[in-house]
Design an enzyme around this catalytic site. Structure first.
Site, PDB file in Angstrom:
ATOM      1  N   ASN A  35       0.830  -1.202   0.000  1.00  0.00           N
ATOM      2  CA  ASN A  35       0.000   0.000   0.000  1.00  0.00           C
ATOM      3  C   ASN A  35       0.866   1.255   0.000  1.00  0.00           C
ATOM      4  OD1 ASN A  35      -2.550   1.265  -0.064  1.00  0.00           O
ATOM      5  ND2 ASN A  35      -2.459   1.666   2.122  1.00  0.00           N
ATOM      6  N   ASP A  58       8.730  -8.966   2.528  1.00  0.00           N
ATOM      7  CA  ASP A  58       7.536  -9.214   3.319  1.00  0.00           C
ATOM      8  C   ASP A  58       7.949  -9.660   4.715  1.00  0.00           C
ATOM      9  OD1 ASP A  58       5.155 -10.719   4.408  1.00  0.00           O
ATOM     10  OD2 ASP A  58       4.331 -10.122   2.465  1.00  0.00           O
ATOM     11  N   LEU A  59       7.295  -9.136   5.725  1.00  0.00           N
ATOM     12  CA  LEU A  59       7.629  -9.494   7.104  1.00  0.00           C
ATOM     13  C   LEU A  59       7.421 -10.968   7.396  1.00  0.00           C
ATOM     14  CD1 LEU A  59       6.354  -6.668   9.482  1.00  0.00           C
ATOM     15  CD2 LEU A  59       8.699  -7.368   9.055  1.00  0.00           C
ATOM     16  N   SER A 124      -4.200   0.873  17.356  1.00  0.00           N
ATOM     17  CA  SER A 124      -5.345   1.664  16.906  1.00  0.00           C
ATOM     18  C   SER A 124      -6.368   1.813  18.022  1.00  0.00           C
ATOM     19  CB  SER A 124      -6.001   0.967  15.706  1.00  0.00           C
ATOM     20  OG  SER A 124      -7.252   1.527  15.410  1.00  0.00           O
ATOM     21  N   TYR A 148     -10.257  -5.813  11.637  1.00  0.00           N
ATOM     22  CA  TYR A 148      -9.054  -4.982  11.710  1.00  0.00           C
ATOM     23  C   TYR A 148      -8.668  -4.704  13.160  1.00  0.00           C
ATOM     24  CZ  TYR A 148      -6.391  -0.626  11.897  1.00  0.00           C
ATOM     25  OH  TYR A 148      -5.462   0.336  12.213  1.00  0.00           O
ATOM     26  N   LYS A 152      -5.296  -5.953  15.630  1.00  0.00           N
ATOM     27  CA  LYS A 152      -4.469  -5.067  16.454  1.00  0.00           C
ATOM     28  C   LYS A 152      -4.474  -5.526  17.911  1.00  0.00           C
ATOM     29  CE  LYS A 152      -3.138  -1.926  13.415  1.00  0.00           C
ATOM     30  NZ  LYS A 152      -1.714  -1.711  13.089  1.00  0.00           N
ATOM     31  N   TYR A 176      -3.496   4.814  17.951  1.00  0.00           N
ATOM     32  CA  TYR A 176      -3.799   5.980  17.123  1.00  0.00           C
ATOM     33  C   TYR A 176      -5.288   6.238  17.085  1.00  0.00           C
ATOM     34  CZ  TYR A 176       0.633   4.640  14.770  1.00  0.00           C
ATOM     35  OH  TYR A 176       1.907   4.277  14.465  1.00  0.00           O
ATOM     36  N   ARG A 230     -14.892  11.862  15.037  1.00  0.00           N
ATOM     37  CA  ARG A 230     -13.597  11.215  15.241  1.00  0.00           C
ATOM     38  C   ARG A 230     -12.607  12.208  15.828  1.00  0.00           C
ATOM     39  NH1 ARG A 230     -16.646   7.774  14.611  1.00  0.00           N
ATOM     40  NH2 ARG A 230     -16.714   6.109  13.033  1.00  0.00           N
TER      41      ARG A 230
END
Length: 334
Positions: A35, A58-59, A124, A148, A152, A176, A230
């Protein structure tokens, strides 16, 4: 001091790279460009005024990660890499667990192999789930409501278990809120591939004429104007928060969760109106149904970041909108 940034060419990673260089750190960026774009490396180096070591990969390739850690004498890691769109995660949950969780396991295995026990993790606010109270503080129960957020949360819990198993580990989990905006040079910004899933880059593309109108998902929430609220934070402030977290990490041990936000809520319509004001662009709007996995409102309590990191957000909503617009030349994929 050599620091590895996973996902270092992404939106937040690239801005953090600049802040870390300015703070005197030496960086190694690792990214697979899922991305992001290769041109980001040149932009980082141009702003930083120095070459930056980059490794493409790639990790999930733990051998590559281990070699990168060893060859570059890494002292600590900031882990940004991961898929990040809530709506996409609802549609493709297994992809998110495969990428986000497995990448983190591979990274941690490589760190253990090389006796590196310092990590800042890009988490997040979605880990909190449905608010039991607002603002969210770090003691708020965690109960993510979308895949998602659950990825996390899984990673946070792995890091907590790791810190509990070995007192030499330090894991700083940065939760975040909603990063927006761009570097003041205009040479870095949020440039997702395909149709943006985040509000600000979508706004930029509508204002630039590449998209016809902004879709607002939900206008009947119990908020000030019916649209979602937000806690938007300028990406430069967020990047400075990572510098402060890294410095804190080398002074402390154990697992620490810390919110990074402004402590203020802004509705979608309020953000749109501010964007129109600073850019002098009219944004056509489509009010559509609510999006799966979204919450009506959330914002941060940020006193812990102030107390532990001596950090707080400095830039306002107008700064966020104007910088995003000024970086539009890199936000459009033609």
């Amino acid at each position: 001091m050599n620091i590895l940034l996973t996902g270092g060419c992404g939106y937040i990673g690239s801005h953090t790279a600049i802040s870390l260089v300015n703070a005197g750190y030496d960086l190694i960026l690792l990214d697979n460009f899922s991305n992001s774009e290769t041109c980001v490396i040149d932009r980082i180096q141009k702003i930083a005024g120095k070459p930056i070591i980059f490794v493409e990969g790639d990790l999930r390739d733990s051998n590559l990660v281990s070699k990168t850690l060893k060859d570059n004498n890494i002292r600590g890691v900031i882990h940004f890499a991961g898929l990040k769109a809530v709506g996409e995660s609802v549609k493709n949950p297994i992809d998110y667990f495969d990428n986000n969780v497995q990448c983190s396991i591979s990274l941690l295995q490589a760190m253990i192999k090389n006796n590196i026990k310092k990590i800042v993790f890009s988490s997040s606010a979605t880990v909190y789930g449905i608010p039991q109270y607002l603002p969210y503080d770090e003691n708020h129960p965690t109960s993510a409501i979308n895949p998602y957020g659950r990825t996390k949360l899984h990673i946070e819990e792995m890091l907590k278990d790791l810190a509990n198993s070995d007192p030499e580990w330090t894991s700083i989990v940065l939760r975040y809120f909603n990063p927006v905006g761009a570097h003041k040079s205009g040479n870095l910004g949020e440039a997702p591939k395909g149709i943006p899933s985040n509000l600000m880059p979508y706004l930029v593309q509508v204002a630039s004429g590449y998209l016809g109108a902004l879709n607002i998902f939900g206008s009947d929430y119990g908020t000030r104007d019916g649209t979602g609220e937000r806690d938007y934070i300028h990406v430069t402030d967020l990047a400075e928060g990572h510098v402060a977290a890294l410095q804190f990490m080398f002074r402390e041990q154990g697992w620490h969760a810390i919110n990074l936000g402004t402590g203020k809520s802004t509705s979608v319509l309020e953000l749109v109106h501010t964007f129109e004001k600073v850019t002098n662009k009219k944004i056509p709007l489509n009010l559509t149904s609510r999006r799966a996995g979204d919450l009506p409102a959330y914002f941060a309590k940020v006193s812990k970041a102030k107390n532990l990191l001596n950090w707080e957000a400095k830039l306002n909503l107008e700064d966020m909108c104007l910088s995003a617009w000024q970086s539009r030349k890199i936000s459009i994929h033609e």
